[in-house]
Design a protein around this motif. Structure first.
Motif, PDB file in Angstrom:
ATOM      1  N   LEU A 130      47.568   4.674  41.743  1.00 58.87           N
ATOM      2  CA  LEU A 130      48.272   5.179  40.569  1.00 58.87           C
ATOM      3  C   LEU A 130      47.332   5.817  39.550  1.00 58.87           C
ATOM      4  CD1 LEU A 130      51.133   5.241  39.238  1.00 58.87           C
ATOM      5  CD2 LEU A 130      50.516   3.076  38.123  1.00 58.87           C
ATOM      6  N   ILE A 131      46.043   5.549  39.654  1.00 57.72           N
ATOM      7  CA  ILE A 131      45.077   6.037  38.665  1.00 57.72           C
ATOM      8  C   ILE A 131      45.059   7.558  38.549  1.00 57.72           C
ATOM      9  CG2 ILE A 131      42.604   6.190  38.157  1.00 57.72           C
ATOM     10  CD1 ILE A 131      42.328   3.297  38.876  1.00 57.72           C
ATOM     11  N   PRO A 132      45.085   8.325  39.665  1.00 61.93           N
ATOM     12  CA  PRO A 132      45.118   9.799  39.494  1.00 61.93           C
ATOM     13  C   PRO A 132      46.296  10.293  38.663  1.00 61.93           C
ATOM     14  CG  PRO A 132      44.567   9.231  41.755  1.00 61.93           C
ATOM     15  CD  PRO A 132      44.959   7.950  41.084  1.00 61.93           C
ATOM     16  N   VAL A 133      47.425   9.581  38.730  1.00 63.19           N
ATOM     17  CA  VAL A 133      48.591   9.983  37.937  1.00 63.19           C
ATOM     18  C   VAL A 133      48.325   9.758  36.456  1.00 63.19           C
ATOM     19  CG1 VAL A 133      51.049   9.594  37.535  1.00 63.19           C
ATOM     20  CG2 VAL A 133      50.126   9.461  39.858  1.00 63.19           C
ATOM     21  N   THR A 134      47.726   8.631  36.116  1.00 60.33           N
ATOM     22  CA  THR A 134      47.440   8.337  34.710  1.00 60.33           C
ATOM     23  C   THR A 134      46.379   9.277  34.146  1.00 60.33           C
ATOM     24  OG1 THR A 134      45.774   6.663  35.333  1.00 60.33           O
ATOM     25  CG2 THR A 134      48.047   5.921  35.044  1.00 60.33           C
ATOM     26  N   THR A 135      45.379   9.620  34.941  1.00 61.16           N
ATOM     27  CA  THR A 135      44.360  10.556  34.461  1.00 61.16           C
ATOM     28  C   THR A 135      44.927  11.965  34.303  1.00 61.16           C
ATOM     29  OG1 THR A 135      43.614  10.834  36.754  1.00 61.16           O
ATOM     30  CG2 THR A 135      42.421   9.257  35.403  1.00 61.16           C
ATOM     31  N   MET A 136      45.991  12.279  35.026  1.00 61.66           N
ATOM     32  CA  MET A 136      46.637  13.590  34.864  1.00 61.66           C
ATOM     33  C   MET A 136      47.191  13.728  33.445  1.00 61.66           C
ATOM     34  SD  MET A 136      50.071  15.069  36.701  1.00 61.66           S
ATOM     35  CE  MET A 136      51.048  13.890  35.763  1.00 61.66           C
ATOM     36  N   PHE A 137      47.781  12.633  32.923  1.00 65.94           N
ATOM     37  CA  PHE A 137      48.298  12.680  31.554  1.00 65.94           C
ATOM     38  C   PHE A 137      47.179  12.865  30.540  1.00 65.94           C
ATOM     39  CE2 PHE A 137      51.894  10.383  33.565  1.00 65.94           C
ATOM     40  CZ  PHE A 137      52.915  11.206  33.137  1.00 65.94           C
ATOM     41  N   GLN A 138      45.987  12.345  30.848  1.00 66.91           N
ATOM     42  CA  GLN A 138      44.859  12.520  29.956  1.00 66.91           C
ATOM     43  C   GLN A 138      44.404  13.970  29.918  1.00 66.91           C
ATOM     44  OE1 GLN A 138      41.330  10.306  30.999  1.00 66.91           O
ATOM     45  NE2 GLN A 138      40.656  10.144  28.885  1.00 66.91           N
TER      46      GLN A 138
END
Length: 330
Positions: free
Chosen positions: A138-146
């Motif tokens: 799930l981390i790549p999804v959260t970094t996308m928002f960043q």
């Protein structure tokens, strides 16, 4: 003791440098705050005499005298808590405007920063401990928002949660129409929380990915250390290995970043506060820059510099307590 004295000495020098730079930069900028007020008075049809100009120069800290004399007067004013007079809200003191806006920013940005740090570090710890799990993926999804532009994310949330689905208000710090008075009453706190939820959500969504990624990578690196292998070979409980040995060491780099984030809490989030018309330091700074209010800009920049230095000093001291190796290298 030597370690702490060195740190305090360094930050004392840094504080002097920040105060001096804050004095010099406004005097290098083009324009004159006295001319700005006189122009406004002339546009309003008010008479402007040489005595009026002289009085404004004294009030705004300008006027004659060498640069050294002005610097001495500047330090004396700071010692008495005098940050000058605002041009935009003349003759209101800069310290009064900052005192009114600061609690809003600390409540909003401070709380959102702490929440994003705790959630990000906690989730990153478990993601690094359980590599390849759904949380790790799930981390790549959260970094996308960043990576998404901050103002764009704020505008999307405003569109979805205030227009498409009317769940939250789109602007303001509390319900002004309800006749509420800022204070610690239950009604006002509830209204401020309701109005501040959407701006806080924007900050959390945009920053949690960085904390997760950093903590996850440090956990993966720490788990390969010899002391982790030794702890596991001794038969210690996995939870103890994860928290006491792995997470305690992996979180140290994140603490330094958290110190900087806490320092910049005082600066507010200019974009977020402007999008949501939130009455914090960020919006106050935006108004000061837009109206060439040099005294107000100088006061806000000074408060920001002091907060960043204070936050870093506190974390450096705590860093030495958490990791004794830093004191040994000093």
């Amino acid at each position: 003791m030597r370690f702490y004295l060195q740190k305090i000495g360094f930050y004392v020098v840094a504080l002097w440098a920040a105060i001096t730079i804050n004095f010099v930069i406004p005097r290098l900028m083009p324009g004159n705050p006295v001319d700005v007020i006189i122009a406004k008075m002339g546009a309003a049809g008010q008479a402007v005499t040489p005595q009026t100009r002289h009085a404004l120069e004294i009030t705004l800290g300008g006027g004659g005298g060498s640069l050294i004399a002005q610097y001495g007067q500047y330090l004396a004013n700071l010692a008495h808590g005098n940050l000058g007079i605002s041009i935009v809200d003349y003759p209101v003191k800069v310290s009064t405007l900052i005192a009114q806006a600061l609690p809003w920013t600390i409540a909003l940005v401070g709380l959102a920063t702490v929440i994003s740090f705790v959630l990000g570090v906690g989730l990153g710890m478990f993601a690094g401990w359980k590599r390849g799990s759904w949380l790790d993926n799930l981390i790549p999804v959260t970094t996308m928002f960043q990576a998404v532009p901050y103002f764009w994310l704020a505008l999307i949330l405003v569109l979805l949660l205030t227009r498409v689905v009317s769940v939250f208000p789109f602007a303001g710090g509390y319900n002004v129409n309800a006749g509420l008075v800022p204070g610690f009453s239950l009604q006002f706190v509830g209204s401020a929380t309701y109005y501040g939820f959407l701006p806080a959500l924007t900050i959390v969504i945009s920053s949690i990915g960085g904390w997760m990624l950093g903590m996850r990578n440090m956990m993966v690196s720490t788990l390969s250390e010899d002391y982790i292998v030794t702890a596991e070979a001794k038969g210690l409980r996995p939870s103890r290995v994860r928290m006491t040995y792995a997470a305690r060491n992996a979180v140290l780099p994140s603490l330094s970043g958290f110190a900087i984030s806490l320092g910049f809490v005082v600066a507010g989030s200019i974009v977020t506060e402007e999008v949501f018309s939130y009455p914090g330091i960020g919006q106050l700074l935006f108004e000061a820059v837009s109206n060439n209010d040099y005294q107000l800009m100088q006061g806000v920049f000074l408060v920001i510099s002091l907060s960043v230095l204070a936050a870093n000093l506190v974390v450096d001291v705590l860093y030495g307590l958490i990791d004794p190796r830093t004191r040994a290298r000093a």
